[in-house]
Design a protein around this motif. Structure first.
Motif, short mmCIF file in Angstrom:
data_model
loop_
_atom_site.label_atom_id
_atom_site.label_comp_id
_atom_site.label_asym_id
_atom_site.label_seq_id
_atom_site.Cartn_x
_atom_site.Cartn_y
_atom_site.Cartn_z
N VAL A 3 -8.71 -0.55 -2.60
CA VAL A 3 -8.74 -1.25 -1.38
C VAL A 3 -7.28 0.11 -1.05
CG1 VAL A 3 -8.68 -3.61 -1.49
CG2 VAL A 3 -6.17 -2.34 -1.97
N TYR A 4 -6.62 0.88 -2.01
CA TYR A 4 -5.68 1.99 -1.45
C TYR A 4 -6.94 2.96 -1.53
CZ TYR A 4 -2.95 -1.55 -3.80
OH TYR A 4 -2.20 -2.95 -3.66
N ALA A 5 -8.25 3.52 -2.11
CA ALA A 5 -8.39 4.98 -1.49
C ALA A 5 -8.29 5.34 -0.39
CB ALA A 5 -10.33 4.00 -2.16
N SER A 6 -8.52 4.44 0.79
CA SER A 6 -8.94 4.98 1.93
C SER A 6 -7.51 5.64 2.85
CB SER A 6 -9.65 4.38 2.76
OG SER A 6 -10.81 4.28 1.91
N THR A 49 -4.79 -11.30 -5.50
CA THR A 49 -5.96 -11.16 -6.91
C THR A 49 -6.26 -9.30 -5.91
OG1 THR A 49 -6.29 -12.21 -7.39
CG2 THR A 49 -8.48 -10.95 -6.91
N LEU A 50 -5.40 -9.61 -4.44
CA LEU A 50 -7.02 -8.24 -3.46
C LEU A 50 -5.89 -7.06 -3.44
CD1 LEU A 50 -7.75 -10.44 -0.65
CD2 LEU A 50 -9.12 -9.66 -2.19
N LEU A 51 -4.85 -7.52 -3.68
CA LEU A 51 -3.38 -5.91 -3.88
C LEU A 51 -3.62 -6.04 -4.96
CD1 LEU A 51 -0.70 -8.03 -1.59
CD2 LEU A 51 -3.23 -6.06 -0.24
N ALA A 58 0.95 -1.15 -0.13
CA ALA A 58 -0.37 -0.15 -0.60
C ALA A 58 0.85 1.34 0.00
CB ALA A 58 -1.01 0.09 0.66
N ARG A 59 1.94 1.46 1.66
CA ARG A 59 2.96 2.41 1.13
C ARG A 59 3.59 2.27 -0.55
NH1 ARG A 59 5.65 2.18 7.42
NH2 ARG A 59 3.77 2.92 8.43
N LEU A 60 4.04 1.62 -0.91
CA LEU A 60 4.46 2.08 -2.62
C LEU A 60 3.59 2.50 -4.11
CD1 LEU A 60 7.30 -1.14 -2.26
CD2 LEU A 60 7.65 1.30 -1.48
#
Length: 209
Positions: free
Chosen positions: A110-113, A103-105, A69-71
Motif C-alpha cells: 500500500v506504500y509503493a505509490s 491488517t491493511l496498514l 504512510a508518512r512515517l
C-alpha cells in the motif's frame, strides 16, 4: 514502549477530534476509506470523495492513513501489527476496525505509490562532538615550534579536526571528521537556518487562525 509505537504516538493532541468519530466507524467502511485516502496521497483523488455522506468518518481514517504512510520511510522496517493495534485502540476504533485497519496498514504494497515528498525522512535524535587531539598531533610536521602566537594558531587550525557523531531517529549513527574551519562553517550555516526559520514563523501567513 517500542520505537515504532513511540513514533506513532509522539503527538497525541492531534488525535483528539479523531477519537470522537472513530467509535462510530464500521468495519465495512474501513477498506473503501483506506483506498480513497491512498489515492489522494498518490495524487489521483477519486471523485467519490467529494460526495461522501459520512465525510467526518472518512476524514478520521484519512488522517490515520496519511500519518502512518508518512512515517513509513522513517522506520525503514515493516510496521509491527501489535504496535499499530495499540495506536488504533488509543484512537477509540472498535476491535473489528482495529483488526481490519491494522491488517491493511501492515501490507507493504500500500506504500509503493506514495510520493517521496510526502514521506518523513529520519530526523536528528542526538549530536555529540569532540576534538581529535591525538590525530592532530600525529599529523603535525616535526619542525621547530613556530615563533609567534599567530603562527601557532594557524598551525592548530590546519591540523585540528572535530569529530561529529550523529544519531538519527531511525537508530543509525554516522561519524564525520571536519577541519576546524569547516566545523565553524557548519555552525554558521545551522545558526543562519534557525534564524531564518524564526523570522518565517513570525510572519502572519504562517500563523494558525
Amino acid at each position: 514502549m517500542s520505537y515504532q509505537l513511540e513514533l506513532l504516538t509522539e503527538n497525541p493532541s492531534q488525535w483528539t477530534t479523531v477519537s470522537y468519530v472513530t467509535p462510530e466507524i464500521q468495519k465495512k467502511e474501513i477498506k473503501p476509506f483506506v483506498i480513497l485516502a491512498l489515492k489522494e496521497l498518490e495524487g489521483v483523488p477519486d471523485s467519490r470523495t467529494s460526495s461522501l455522506m459520512c465525510a467526518d468518518k472518512f476524514a478520521a481514517v484519512r488522517g490515520v492513513v496519511r500519518h502512518v504512510a508518512r512515517l513509513r520511510s522513517a522506520t525503514r522496517l515493516p510496521w509491527a501489527r501489535d504496535d499499530l493495534k495499540v495506536f488504533l485502540e488509543g484512537l477509540q476504533f472498535t476491535p473489528e476496525c482495529v483488526s481490519e485497519l491494522s491488517t491493511l496498514l501492515c501490507t507493504e504494497g500500500v506504500y509503493a505509490s506514495v510520493p517521496p515528498h510526502l514521506r518523513v525522512k529520519p530526523g536528528l535524535a542526538a549530536l555529540h562532538w569532540r576534538i581529535d587531539l591525538s590525530l592532530s598531533q600525529a599529523r603535525t610536521p616535526p619542525t621547530s615550534p613556530p615563533a609567534g602566537p599567530a603562527s601557532r594558531r594557524t598551525l592548530l587550525q590546519q591540523h585540528t579536526h572535530v569529530i561529529l557523531l550523529l544519531t538519527t531517529t531511525d537508530g543509525r549513527t554516522s561519524t564525520y571528521r571536519l577541519l576546524l574551519a569547516k566545523f565553524h562553517e557548519l555552525r554558521f550555516a545551522v545558526a543562519s537556518a534557525l534564524k531564518s526559520m524564526i523570522v518565517l514563523e513570525k510572519r502572519k501567513c504562517m500563523r494558525k487562525d
